[in-house]
Design a protein around this motif. Structure first.
Motif, PDB file in Angstrom:
ATOM      1  N   VAL B  36       0.819  -1.215   0.000  1.00 51.62           N
ATOM      2  CA  VAL B  36       0.000   0.000   0.000  1.00 51.62           C
ATOM      3  C   VAL B  36       0.859   1.274   0.000  1.00 51.62           C
ATOM      4  O   VAL B  36       0.333   2.383   0.175  1.00 51.62           O
ATOM      5  N   GLY B  37       2.167   1.115  -0.210  1.00 54.35           N
ATOM      6  CA  GLY B  37       3.068   2.281  -0.212  1.00 54.35           C
ATOM      7  C   GLY B  37       2.781   3.256  -1.345  1.00 54.35           C
ATOM      8  O   GLY B  37       3.094   4.437  -1.249  1.00 54.35           O
ATOM      9  N   ASP B  50      -1.881  -0.881  -6.259  1.00 51.46           N
ATOM     10  CA  ASP B  50      -1.475  -2.288  -6.273  1.00 51.46           C
ATOM     11  C   ASP B  50      -2.635  -3.207  -5.917  1.00 51.46           C
ATOM     12  O   ASP B  50      -2.856  -4.236  -6.571  1.00 51.46           O
ATOM     13  N   ILE B  51      -3.395  -2.835  -4.918  1.00 54.62           N
ATOM     14  CA  ILE B  51      -4.588  -3.630  -4.585  1.00 54.62           C
ATOM     15  C   ILE B  51      -5.514  -3.698  -5.794  1.00 54.62           C
ATOM     16  O   ILE B  51      -6.075  -4.749  -6.109  1.00 54.62           O
ATOM     17  N   ASP B  52      -5.643  -2.589  -6.506  1.00 54.97           N
ATOM     18  CA  ASP B  52      -6.560  -2.575  -7.644  1.00 54.97           C
ATOM     19  C   ASP B  52      -6.048  -3.426  -8.794  1.00 54.97           C
ATOM     20  O   ASP B  52      -6.837  -4.129  -9.437  1.00 54.97           O
ATOM     21  N   THR B 113     -12.330  -0.273   7.465  1.00 55.72           N
ATOM     22  CA  THR B 113     -10.879  -0.237   7.266  1.00 55.72           C
ATOM     23  C   THR B 113     -10.574  -0.611   5.815  1.00 55.72           C
ATOM     24  O   THR B 113     -11.427  -1.162   5.103  1.00 55.72           O
ATOM     25  N   LEU B 114      -9.345  -0.364   5.413  1.00 57.56           N
ATOM     26  CA  LEU B 114      -8.944  -0.741   4.050  1.00 57.56           C
ATOM     27  C   LEU B 114      -9.085  -2.247   3.846  1.00 57.56           C
ATOM     28  O   LEU B 114      -9.496  -2.695   2.767  1.00 57.56           O
ATOM     29  N   SER B 115      -8.767  -3.043   4.854  1.00 59.35           N
ATOM     30  CA  SER B 115      -8.984  -4.507   4.777  1.00 59.35           C
ATOM     31  C   SER B 115     -10.439  -4.826   4.493  1.00 59.35           C
ATOM     32  O   SER B 115     -10.761  -5.661   3.641  1.00 59.35           O
ATOM     33  N   LEU B 132      -5.276  -9.091   0.936  1.00 56.77           N
ATOM     34  CA  LEU B 132      -5.087  -8.298   2.156  1.00 56.77           C
ATOM     35  C   LEU B 132      -4.158  -7.125   1.882  1.00 56.77           C
ATOM     36  O   LEU B 132      -3.074  -7.313   1.322  1.00 56.77           O
ATOM     37  N   PRO B 133      -4.547  -5.931   2.282  1.00 62.41           N
ATOM     38  CA  PRO B 133      -3.544  -4.854   2.282  1.00 62.41           C
ATOM     39  C   PRO B 133      -2.478  -5.203   3.328  1.00 62.41           C
ATOM     40  O   PRO B 133      -2.800  -5.823   4.339  1.00 62.41           O
TER      41      PRO B 133
END
Lengths: 346, 346
Positions: B36-37, B50-52, B113-115, B132-133
């Motif tokens: 998530v940086g 990156d998650i996307d 949360t982001l999770s 998972l982030p």
């Protein structure tokens, strides 16, 4: 000239003023003071529906059929939201509308005030009329309902108006943060320095009154030496658009041109209006209003009719001004000996 | 199986894992732990590139040509931003991508949360792999440059990577908030309980190391009893995508498969990796790595080659596990009398 404006009705009037001004070959010296009570944050975006309606109409980008949003907009993003997360997809935002709100949000995040953002974006769209938010402070309109066992619950204005299509009829509208707001820079000066102050044909309860409730604004309108004239948002006992009838009902106001004028009140009786412009069909029923009433066809067409409305409005304002001048002389006159008094024929 | 992942390389590996799993007829028991940086707020939207990328590839919605974004996306909104406010239009977001980020932002604003947001959105897209982030706490990667007179200045990662196209070469990458972050719920458990831990072929400096820098994650990988295997993001001394070469240069690491393995380090020498999967052409140059090296064509095609990569990776992991088991017995053996020791043939 300065006018208080909500969304669609105000936007159409703004466009009429702009075209009238351009036809007159004059640089635009008009100022719109626009309601921000409908503003909210949705999908991360800071949405200002009334400012946007005015901006889009002035930039000639507005959707004429719907009255709100951008002409020729697409809806790829909101359809995706509706597909994946339907609970968040109830507020229709076209892709260009999302772009506009994303730019506003970006600039607010950068530290600009809503005034500064509005000035920047209207300038980028080539708008020469000054568009001022009524306040830069958050002042959301809330809609209150009676809950079970004597309790009450409230809801955001857009949730009620757009998502719930103005159902059910609430107990009241509230502006819970308004007491701690200030008028945006330039608002009081634009009212005090105006040669005419106009109340646009916007929803009186949830568009105009949230502006007047900002500390200092109603007082500035009351004190202005210029005439104050309004245009009825009600034609033939029906709102031109939206659910103004339901808002009036909540406040116990009949859905008539004359009842709305009474709600604003006549200046001689502690109210705001010197004059009231109604649709031709509403003249008779508006005679009860103690101020000056004029009539014109009131439906904006973006054509010749718009010029007629502005002409009728300014003619009404001129008559009101003359009247005020007479009254003011009268009141001055009452202090001086009868023999030295000025007399006027109106 | 648990893997640490950046954006595109990790997303392609994730897709390969998913297809491998589906072909095996197994329910997906894989977990992606994603960097998530690179996350940032842009145009009001909370963007997690990156998650996307991982989510879009797993949902089979990803643009295969660009590697990022949505297949068949339109760009009405961002073109409008570029037209009206070009200074805010440098980060390309398609309309569907905007919808996705708007949904994330909406749910975060609602208090998830982001999770939780990631779990909800991946589920809505029909993704069965757990994504998972790495952390739910903000941990932006910053890029530092030397400024005038011995000073230094820093820049957000996306500004440097996307807007400035990785120019100029910075002094260093920094994770200024990482010390105060915690791994997202499930991250440590997913590593500790994994039968294999995989490091995806992602940028080691700005995708994998920001994950490892979150307190507890590197330690969990170091301590895991399962084998840890990585896939080289470098093929024939070139990054498969992006400017990993420039990131490696900043850190003084050669742009080779073996230098990246050395950067991660061999477990026996205080590093992370038991095994390292390289492209067939990089086998010879990778012999210096003290761990086990295996080779496979490493370019993902979404076809048979993807299964070969996963097969090669799991075969490498199995060999590493056997080796670790032998080593562990050896170390146990060293404590017991020679005559009672277990012997193995590998």
């Amino acid at each position: 000239m300065t006018f208080l404006s909500g969304g669609i009705g105000g936007a159409r009037l703004a466009y009429a003023f702009q075209q009238w001004n351009r036809r007159a070959g004059l640089p635009c010296a008009f100022t719109a003071i626009v309601n921000v009570g409908d503003d909210f944050t949705h999908l991360g975006l800071r949405v200002s529906p009334d400012i946007d309606s005015v901006t889009y109409h002035l930039a000639d980008l507005g959707d004429q059929h719907r009255g709100w949003g951008r002409a020729g907009d697409t809806d790829a993003a909101i359809r995706e939201v509706q597909r994946v997360l339907p609970e968040a997809g109830w507020f229709q935002l076209g892709d260009l509308d999302i772009a506009h709100n994303a730019m506003r949000t970006h600039l607010l995040t950068e530290g600009l005030t809503l005034s500064e953002v509005t000035a920047k974006l209207t300038a980028r769209y080539g708008v020469d009329m000054r568009v001022l938010p009524s306040t830069n402070d958050p002042s959301p309109t809330r809609v209150r309902f009676s809950g079970p066992n004597g309790t009450s619950v409230d809801r955001g204005f857009q949730e009620w108006w757009v998502r719930d299509r103005a159902e059910p009829l609430p107990q009241s509208f509230e502006f819970p943060l308004v007491a701690s707001t200030s008028p945006a820079p330039g608002v009081i000066e634009a009212i005090s320095g105006a040669d005419v102050v106009v109340i646009a044909p916007s929803n009186p309860i949830v568009s105009i009154e949230p502006i007047l409730a900002i500390p200092g604004i109603r007082e500035a309108v009351e004190r202005v030496s210029a005439p104050v004239v309004g245009i009825s948002p009600i034609i033939a006992n029906k709102p031109v658009r939206g659910w103004a009838d339901r808002c009036l009902q909540v406040e116990g106001v009949d859905c008539t041109a004359s009842a709305v004028a009474e709600r604003y009140g006549h200046r001689n009786e502690g109210g705001l209006l010197d004059g009231w412009l109604v649709d031709e069909g509403d003249v008779t029923s508006s005679r009860s209003f103690p101020g000056r009433v004029a009539a014109s066809p009131l439906r904006f067409t973006r054509g010749e009719e718009d010029f007629q409305i502005v002409d009728a409005l300014f003619e009404l304002a001129a008559k009101c001004e003359m009247q005020r001048s007479v009254n003011s002389h009268r009141s001055v006159n009452s202090l001086i000996p009868q023999s030295e008094r000025i007399t006027h024929s109106v």
